[in-house]
Design an enzyme around this catalytic site. Structure first.
Site, short mmCIF file in Angstrom:
data_model
loop_
_atom_site.label_atom_id
_atom_site.label_comp_id
_atom_site.label_asym_id
_atom_site.label_seq_id
_atom_site.Cartn_x
_atom_site.Cartn_y
_atom_site.Cartn_z
N ASP A 63 0.83 -1.20 0.00
CA ASP A 63 0.00 0.00 0.00
C ASP A 63 0.86 1.26 0.00
O ASP A 63 0.35 2.37 -0.08
CB ASP A 63 -1.00 0.00 1.16
CG ASP A 63 -0.35 -0.10 2.53
OD1 ASP A 63 0.90 -0.16 2.60
OD2 ASP A 63 -1.09 -0.12 3.53
N SER A 64 2.18 1.07 0.01
CA SER A 64 3.10 2.18 -0.23
C SER A 64 2.92 2.78 -1.61
O SER A 64 3.46 3.85 -1.91
CB SER A 64 4.55 1.71 -0.05
OG SER A 64 4.78 0.50 -0.77
N ASP A 102 -0.95 -6.09 0.02
CA ASP A 102 -1.36 -5.42 1.24
C ASP A 102 -2.87 -5.21 1.26
O ASP A 102 -3.46 -4.76 0.26
CB ASP A 102 -0.70 -4.05 1.35
CG ASP A 102 0.60 -4.08 2.13
OD1 ASP A 102 0.81 -5.03 2.92
OD2 ASP A 102 1.41 -3.15 1.96
N LYS A 132 -1.26 -9.39 3.03
CA LYS A 132 -0.54 -8.92 4.21
C LYS A 132 -1.41 -7.92 4.95
O LYS A 132 -2.07 -7.09 4.32
CB LYS A 132 0.78 -8.26 3.83
CG LYS A 132 1.59 -7.79 5.06
CD LYS A 132 2.98 -7.30 4.68
CE LYS A 132 2.98 -5.92 4.08
NZ LYS A 132 2.55 -4.88 5.07
N GLU A 134 -1.61 -5.44 8.72
CA GLU A 134 -0.88 -4.86 9.84
C GLU A 134 -1.61 -5.13 11.14
O GLU A 134 -2.84 -5.26 11.17
CB GLU A 134 -0.72 -3.35 9.64
CG GLU A 134 0.11 -2.97 8.43
CD GLU A 134 0.26 -1.46 8.27
OE1 GLU A 134 -0.18 -0.72 9.19
OE2 GLU A 134 0.81 -1.03 7.24
N GLU A 201 8.95 -4.04 11.03
CA GLU A 201 9.38 -2.76 10.45
C GLU A 201 9.74 -1.74 11.52
O GLU A 201 9.03 -1.57 12.51
CB GLU A 201 8.28 -2.17 9.56
CG GLU A 201 8.66 -0.82 8.97
CD GLU A 201 7.67 -0.29 7.96
OE1 GLU A 201 7.91 0.82 7.43
OE2 GLU A 201 6.67 -0.96 7.68
#
Length: 286
Positions: A63-64, A102, A132, A134, A201
């Site tokens: 999602d960057s 993501d 993925k 978070e 991270e």
């Protein structure tokens, strides 16, 4: 406008055929100092996926892309539609690396059922193999819910960019004893819930080492430790496309400088009428 890249195939990138696409069980087994470290890098487009694929084990559609592709200030505005579109492009451009996507902010936090609906959509619309997400202990039930229903999950603990508003920025995490203990507990909880890999991270190195030693799945570091079971970077960061990068980024190339020089050369030739030359033009047959 036309481009020959639309007819390029994966065979154009290498004379030798690539091995079949890596699987979740194969990557889950890459744990420990004796195993080959996992190479993960972000990709958002088919062409970049073609170039990165022969050298990577995992292509992460991160999602960057919010900042890299769309110029957004954070990952929070990213949508499922964005992730699905870019995920499908990366799958089309690759044939060796496992592709993971993501899950964007707001697409999985409300409930395990919401997470399943979002993840199932991403996998069905893209052909990717994993998602993925978070979060730590609070997301462990969701990780378990997904894995028990056939959706492979990569966890992500430590600095979690989707929580930037709560964290107050992108600084390294774990400077207090309480926060360090929470990150370790988060990593253990997500791994025990069934995550087949765990991204760590932006944490102090001893925390990353402790988590790596405590969990059974491979850990993937980014601003963490070389003792993690693999590493991930944003492709555009390590290729030098941005002037400002985080401390943990190593720039392996200066593509921004090379692109600028190339475009300056093109601009000069257009203005001097040196381009196009005779070799670039079509003439009537005689």
């Amino acid at each position: 406008m036309s481009t020959t890249s639309t007819i390029e195939t994966q065979g154009a990138q290498s004379a030798a055929p690539l091995p079949r696409r890596l699987t979740v069980p194969a990557l889950r087994a890459r744990k420990g100092a004796a195993a080959e470290p996992v190479v993960m890098i972000t990709a958002y487009t088919a062409r970049m996926a073609q170039l990165l694929d022969p050298h990577c084990d995992v292509l992460l559609v991160g999602d960057s892309l919010a900042q890299v592709i769309y110029g957004l200030p954070s990952t929070v505005p990213v949508t499922l539609e964005m992730m699905a579109a870019h995920g499908a492009a990366v799958v089309r451009g690759s044939g060796h690396a496992l592709v993971a996507i993501d899950m964007p902010f707001g697409s999985y936090e409300a409930s395990p059922a919401q997470a399943f609906e979002s993840a199932a959509r991403l996998l069905k619309e893209t052909g990717a193999a994993a998602v993925k997400l978070e979060g730590g202990e609070a997301m462990a039930p969701t990780v378990r819910f997904l894995t028990e229903r056939g959706i492979p999950v990569i966890g992500h603990v430590g600095l979690t960019p989707q929580a930037v508003n709560l964290l107050g920025g992108y600084g390294a995490r774990g400077r207090s004893e309480a926060e360090a203990a929470k990150i370790v507990a988060d990593g253990v909880a997500v791994a025990e819930a069934g995550a087949f890999m765990l991204v760590i991270e932006g944490v102090l190195e001893p925390i990353a080492i402790e988590v790596t030693n405590r969990v059974a799945c491979p850990t993937i570091g980014i601003g963490a430790s070389a003792q993690c079971d693999g590493q991930v970077l944003v492709g555009e960061d390590m290729l030098g496309l941005f002037d400002r990068t985080a401390r943990f980024v190593k720039r392996y190339e200066d593509l921004a400088g090379r692109i600028s020089a190339a475009v300056a050369a093109y601009s000069g030739e257009v203005r001097s009428r040196a381009f196009p030359g005779a070799e670039h033009l079509y003439q009537p047959r005689v």
